[in-house]
Design a protein around this motif. Structure first.
Motif, PDB file in Angstrom:
ATOM      1  N   ALA A 202     -48.910 107.826 -63.973  1.00 51.53           N
ATOM      2  CA  ALA A 202     -48.441 106.572 -64.570  1.00 51.53           C
ATOM      3  C   ALA A 202     -47.372 105.998 -63.646  1.00 51.53           C
ATOM      4  O   ALA A 202     -46.334 106.621 -63.435  1.00 51.53           O
ATOM      5  CB  ALA A 202     -47.881 106.812 -65.960  1.00 51.53           C
ATOM      6  N   LEU A 203     -47.649 104.845 -63.091  1.00 48.04           N
ATOM      7  CA  LEU A 203     -46.712 104.193 -62.182  1.00 48.04           C
ATOM      8  C   LEU A 203     -45.992 103.085 -62.939  1.00 48.04           C
ATOM      9  O   LEU A 203     -46.623 102.129 -63.404  1.00 48.04           O
ATOM     10  CB  LEU A 203     -47.454 103.622 -60.974  1.00 48.04           C
ATOM     11  N   ARG A 204     -44.693 103.246 -63.085  1.00 46.73           N
ATOM     12  CA  ARG A 204     -43.888 102.272 -63.810  1.00 46.73           C
ATOM     13  C   ARG A 204     -43.399 101.199 -62.841  1.00 46.73           C
ATOM     14  O   ARG A 204     -42.459 101.406 -62.076  1.00 46.73           O
ATOM     15  CB  ARG A 204     -42.712 102.960 -64.509  1.00 46.73           C
ATOM     16  N   TYR A 205     -44.062 100.045 -62.878  1.00 45.61           N
ATOM     17  CA  TYR A 205     -43.730  98.957 -61.975  1.00 45.61           C
ATOM     18  C   TYR A 205     -42.435  98.291 -62.391  1.00 45.61           C
ATOM     19  O   TYR A 205     -42.168  98.086 -63.565  1.00 45.61           O
ATOM     20  CB  TYR A 205     -44.785  97.857 -61.990  1.00 45.61           C
ATOM     21  N   PHE A 206     -41.706  97.851 -61.376  1.00 39.86           N
ATOM     22  CA  PHE A 206     -40.604  96.949 -61.635  1.00 39.86           C
ATOM     23  C   PHE A 206     -41.161  95.531 -61.401  1.00 39.86           C
ATOM     24  O   PHE A 206     -42.280  95.252 -61.811  1.00 39.86           O
ATOM     25  CB  PHE A 206     -39.385  97.379 -60.830  1.00 39.86           C
ATOM     26  N   ASN A 207     -40.496  94.609 -60.801  1.00 44.52           N
ATOM     27  CA  ASN A 207     -41.020  93.239 -60.733  1.00 44.52           C
ATOM     28  C   ASN A 207     -41.857  93.042 -59.478  1.00 44.52           C
ATOM     29  O   ASN A 207     -41.330  93.074 -58.359  1.00 44.52           O
ATOM     30  CB  ASN A 207     -39.880  92.220 -60.789  1.00 44.52           C
ATOM     31  N   VAL A 208     -43.133  92.817 -59.677  1.00 44.46           N
ATOM     32  CA  VAL A 208     -44.083  92.720 -58.578  1.00 44.46           C
ATOM     33  C   VAL A 208     -44.174  91.267 -58.106  1.00 44.46           C
ATOM     34  O   VAL A 208     -44.247  90.343 -58.916  1.00 44.46           O
ATOM     35  CB  VAL A 208     -45.473  93.213 -59.018  1.00 44.46           C
ATOM     36  N   ALA A 209     -44.171  91.070 -56.797  1.00 43.60           N
ATOM     37  CA  ALA A 209     -44.184  89.711 -56.249  1.00 43.60           C
ATOM     38  C   ALA A 209     -44.809  89.733 -54.857  1.00 43.60           C
ATOM     39  O   ALA A 209     -45.141  90.782 -54.324  1.00 43.60           O
ATOM     40  CB  ALA A 209     -42.764  89.144 -56.197  1.00 43.60           C
ATOM     41  N   GLY A 210     -44.960  88.544 -54.279  1.00 42.42           N
ATOM     42  CA  GLY A 210     -45.520  88.453 -52.933  1.00 42.42           C
ATOM     43  C   GLY A 210     -47.035  88.357 -52.942  1.00 42.42           C
ATOM     44  O   GLY A 210     -47.667  88.165 -53.982  1.00 42.42           O
ATOM     45  N   ALA A 211     -47.611  88.507 -51.770  1.00 44.75           N
ATOM     46  CA  ALA A 211     -49.057  88.396 -51.584  1.00 44.75           C
ATOM     47  C   ALA A 211     -49.454  89.180 -50.347  1.00 44.75           C
ATOM     48  O   ALA A 211     -48.611  89.513 -49.507  1.00 44.75           O
ATOM     49  CB  ALA A 211     -49.464  86.930 -51.431  1.00 44.75           C
TER      50      ALA A 211
ATOM     51  N   ALA B 254     -50.804 107.820 -54.601  1.00 45.51           N
ATOM     52  CA  ALA B 254     -50.838 108.562 -55.863  1.00 45.51           C
ATOM     53  C   ALA B 254     -52.219 109.161 -56.099  1.00 45.51           C
ATOM     54  O   ALA B 254     -52.347 110.309 -56.559  1.00 45.51           O
ATOM     55  CB  ALA B 254     -50.456 107.643 -57.017  1.00 45.51           C
ATOM     56  N   LEU B 255     -53.267 108.412 -55.802  1.00 45.71           N
ATOM     57  CA  LEU B 255     -54.625 108.924 -55.962  1.00 45.71           C
ATOM     58  C   LEU B 255     -54.833 110.162 -55.097  1.00 45.71           C
ATOM     59  O   LEU B 255     -55.384 111.178 -55.552  1.00 45.71           O
ATOM     60  CB  LEU B 255     -55.636 107.835 -55.592  1.00 45.71           C
ATOM     61  N   GLU B 256     -54.381 110.096 -53.867  1.00 44.32           N
ATOM     62  CA  GLU B 256     -54.568 111.230 -52.963  1.00 44.32           C
ATOM     63  C   GLU B 256     -53.779 112.449 -53.436  1.00 44.32           C
ATOM     64  O   GLU B 256     -54.246 113.585 -53.310  1.00 44.32           O
ATOM     65  CB  GLU B 256     -54.208 110.799 -51.540  1.00 44.32           C
ATOM     66  N   ARG B 257     -52.624 112.211 -54.050  1.00 47.92           N
ATOM     67  CA  ARG B 257     -51.860 113.323 -54.622  1.00 47.92           C
ATOM     68  C   ARG B 257     -52.625 113.963 -55.788  1.00 47.92           C
ATOM     69  O   ARG B 257     -52.668 115.191 -55.922  1.00 47.92           O
ATOM     70  CB  ARG B 257     -50.494 112.808 -55.095  1.00 47.92           C
ATOM     71  N   LEU B 258     -53.234 113.147 -56.631  1.00 53.26           N
ATOM     72  CA  LEU B 258     -53.998 113.679 -57.763  1.00 53.26           C
ATOM     73  C   LEU B 258     -55.212 114.473 -57.293  1.00 53.26           C
ATOM     74  O   LEU B 258     -55.552 115.515 -57.869  1.00 53.26           O
ATOM     75  CB  LEU B 258     -54.452 112.542 -58.681  1.00 53.26           C
ATOM     76  N   ILE B 259     -55.869 113.980 -56.259  1.00 55.23           N
ATOM     77  CA  ILE B 259     -57.048 114.679 -55.731  1.00 55.23           C
ATOM     78  C   ILE B 259     -56.648 116.045 -55.184  1.00 55.23           C
ATOM     79  O   ILE B 259     -57.331 117.051 -55.411  1.00 55.23           O
ATOM     80  CB  ILE B 259     -57.734 113.824 -54.641  1.00 55.23           C
ATOM     81  N   GLU B 260     -55.530 116.093 -54.486  1.00 53.24           N
ATOM     82  CA  GLU B 260     -55.067 117.342 -53.869  1.00 53.24           C
ATOM     83  C   GLU B 260     -54.502 118.318 -54.899  1.00 53.24           C
ATOM     84  O   GLU B 260     -54.489 119.535 -54.671  1.00 53.24           O
ATOM     85  CB  GLU B 260     -53.985 117.034 -52.816  1.00 53.24           C
ATOM     86  N   ASN B 261     -54.038 117.804 -56.029  1.00 48.54           N
ATOM     87  CA  ASN B 261     -53.382 118.646 -57.042  1.00 48.54           C
ATOM     88  C   ASN B 261     -54.001 118.371 -58.412  1.00 48.54           C
ATOM     89  O   ASN B 261     -53.390 117.709 -59.264  1.00 48.54           O
ATOM     90  CB  ASN B 261     -51.883 118.362 -57.068  1.00 48.54           C
ATOM     91  N   PRO B 262     -55.210 118.876 -58.663  1.00 46.95           N
ATOM     92  CA  PRO B 262     -55.954 118.508 -59.872  1.00 46.95           C
ATOM     93  C   PRO B 262     -55.312 118.965 -61.177  1.00 46.95           C
ATOM     94  O   PRO B 262     -55.681 118.465 -62.246  1.00 46.95           O
ATOM     95  CB  PRO B 262     -57.314 119.176 -59.663  1.00 46.95           C
ATOM     96  N   ASP B 263     -54.373 119.888 -61.127  1.00 39.24           N
ATOM     97  CA  ASP B 263     -53.719 120.356 -62.360  1.00 39.24           C
ATOM     98  C   ASP B 263     -52.376 119.676 -62.606  1.00 39.24           C
ATOM     99  O   ASP B 263     -51.671 120.046 -63.550  1.00 39.24           O
ATOM    100  CB  ASP B 263     -53.512 121.879 -62.289  1.00 39.24           C
ATOM    101  N   GLU B 264     -52.039 118.704 -61.794  1.00 37.84           N
ATOM    102  CA  GLU B 264     -50.734 118.054 -61.877  1.00 37.84           C
ATOM    103  C   GLU B 264     -50.867 116.603 -62.306  1.00 37.84           C
ATOM    104  O   GLU B 264     -51.782 115.897 -61.887  1.00 37.84           O
ATOM    105  CB  GLU B 264     -50.062 118.102 -60.497  1.00 37.84           C
ATOM    106  N   SER B 265     -49.959 116.142 -63.153  1.00 38.50           N
ATOM    107  CA  SER B 265     -49.860 114.729 -63.511  1.00 38.50           C
ATOM    108  C   SER B 265     -48.438 114.252 -63.245  1.00 38.50           C
ATOM    109  O   SER B 265     -47.496 115.054 -63.239  1.00 38.50           O
ATOM    110  CB  SER B 265     -50.236 114.513 -64.977  1.00 38.50           C
ATOM    111  N   LEU B 266     -48.301 112.942 -63.041  1.00 41.58           N
ATOM    112  CA  LEU B 266     -47.017 112.388 -62.624  1.00 41.58           C
ATOM    113  C   LEU B 266     -46.708 111.091 -63.354  1.00 41.58           C
ATOM    114  O   LEU B 266     -47.611 110.335 -63.721  1.00 41.58           O
ATOM    115  CB  LEU B 266     -47.049 112.087 -61.112  1.00 41.58           C
ATOM    116  N   THR B 267     -45.420 110.831 -63.536  1.00 41.17           N
ATOM    117  CA  THR B 267     -44.935 109.535 -63.983  1.00 41.17           C
ATOM    118  C   THR B 267     -43.838 109.128 -63.008  1.00 41.17           C
ATOM    119  O   THR B 267     -42.849 109.848 -62.845  1.00 41.17           O
ATOM    120  CB  THR B 267     -44.374 109.606 -65.411  1.00 41.17           C
ATOM    121  N   LEU B 268     -44.028 107.981 -62.336  1.00 43.12           N
ATOM    122  CA  LEU B 268     -43.139 107.609 -61.242  1.00 43.12           C
ATOM    123  C   LEU B 268     -42.749 106.136 -61.312  1.00 43.12           C
ATOM    124  O   LEU B 268     -43.578 105.263 -61.592  1.00 43.12           O
ATOM    125  CB  LEU B 268     -43.835 107.857 -59.892  1.00 43.12           C
TER     126      LEU B 268
END
Length: 334
Positions: free
Chosen positions: A169-178, A240-254
């Motif tokens: 779960a990625l907790r975004y702050f204020n996203v902007a730009g392009a 984050a996806l690559e971290r999940l693939i490498e660590n299938p038993d781990e979940s994260l909130t960042l």
């Protein structure tokens, strides 16, 4: 380790989702997008991806797409995101965000998808007791938008315990730009993001920018936010996806932010500086559900992922947003 399948991006025709699609494709992943195109645009989906027009709560459509495209990971962006609207129409947010994600998760579990990345928000913190805010700090949302996302985080935790799926779960702050290459940007009609509104004013689409609240407990009285470039945010999803693939038993909130806040007036000063214009400011009362300041403590994401921001500069964010907005103005010309 490799994914051995495709990545499904829900809401991939929208602002942040379309940038995540670009980042995934550029990193070599195969991508299928699910989007109902209510707020997204088919033209925003890169031609290298496959677009399936459907709602994420449509079990048959989603499960069919997962099977047909051998989906092994889901990046979930689809949902509603306007804080004041969530206050006036909370049931819309619990339907589009919480209930729809519950249906999507059920489809993912049913079809054996092992990895799930969720587009969460700093609004889960509500009005933090201190800033910058850390992932372990209290989560007490002050609006239905934040609560709808926090409820989804709770579902993810429970599902990951009960089923062979991990999540970030990625907790975004204020996203902007392009996208710096001009391939995507924020195209939403009636967007409420400050930098988007400001560059619309700079290109003549608005006659002024409303500043909601001048009496916050901040240096200049206007709200302070941590602005993150959308392309940096998209890169964080790939990491984050690559971290999940490498660590299938781990979940994260960042947290996803730069760890520095700018006030509304400071952002508008940057727009004036980049455009060499003076954008008219219309000072108004506070909006419902707006905290005084939200700034990320980003130590955890730096520790967990190899991700490092590439566009950590307010003027750069504004410049990319302005370039995209000018392109939209040209697109609208007959």
């Amino acid at each position: 380790m490799e994914l051995n399948g495709k990545v499904m991006v829900t809401g991939g025709a929208g602002y942040i989702g379309s940038h995540a699609v670009l980042a995934l494709l550029d990193a070599g992943y195969e991508v299928v997008v699910i989007d109902n195109l209510v707020t997204g645009f088919a033209w925003a989906v890169d031609s290298r991806a496959t677009l399936v027009e459907a709602n994420v709560a449509d079990d048959d459509a989603v499960r069919g797409a997962i099977r047909d495209h051998d989906v092994r990971a889901i990046l979930h962006f689809a949902g509603s995101v306007v804080v004041p609207e969530s206050v006036s129409d909370p049931l819309k947010y619990y339907r589009n965000n919480t209930a729809a994600t519950r249906a999507l998760l059920e489809s993912a579990v049913s079809e054996g998808v092992p990895h799930f990345i969720f587009s969460s928000t700093a609004a889960t913190y509500g009005t933090p007791a201190k800033v910058p805010v850390q992932e372990g700090d209290p989560t007490v949302p002050i609006n239905p938008y934040g609560m709808s996302k926090l409820m989804t985080e709770a579902m993810l935790r429970d599902v990951a315990v009960a089923h062979p799926i991990n999540y970030c779960a990625l907790r975004y702050f204020n996203v902007a730009g392009a996208d710096p290459q001009g391939r995507s940007g924020q195209s939403t009609i009636g967007a409420t993001h400050l930098i988007k509104i400001a560059v619309e004013a700079a290109t003549g689409k608005r006659d002024a920018v409303s500043v909601f609240g001048t009496d916050f407990d901040t240096a200049d009285g206007t709200g302070v936010r941590d602005y993150i470039h959308v392309s940096d945010l998209a890169a964080a999803h790939v990491a984050a996806l690559e971290r999940l693939i490498e660590n299938p038993d781990e979940s994260l909130t960042l947290n996803c932010g730069y760890g520095r806040g700018f006030s509304v007036n400071e952002v508008l000063d940057a727009v004036d500086r980049v455009t060499n214009l003076t954008i008219q400011r219309r000072y108004e009362g506070r909006r419902a559900g707006d905290p005084a300041a939200l700034i990320a403590d980003n130590a955890a994401i730096f520790a967990a992922l190899p991700w490092r921001p590439q566009y950590d500069d307010l003027d750069t964010i504004v410049r990319d947003a302005l370039s995209w907005e000018r392109g939209l103005a040209e697109r609208a010309q007959p």
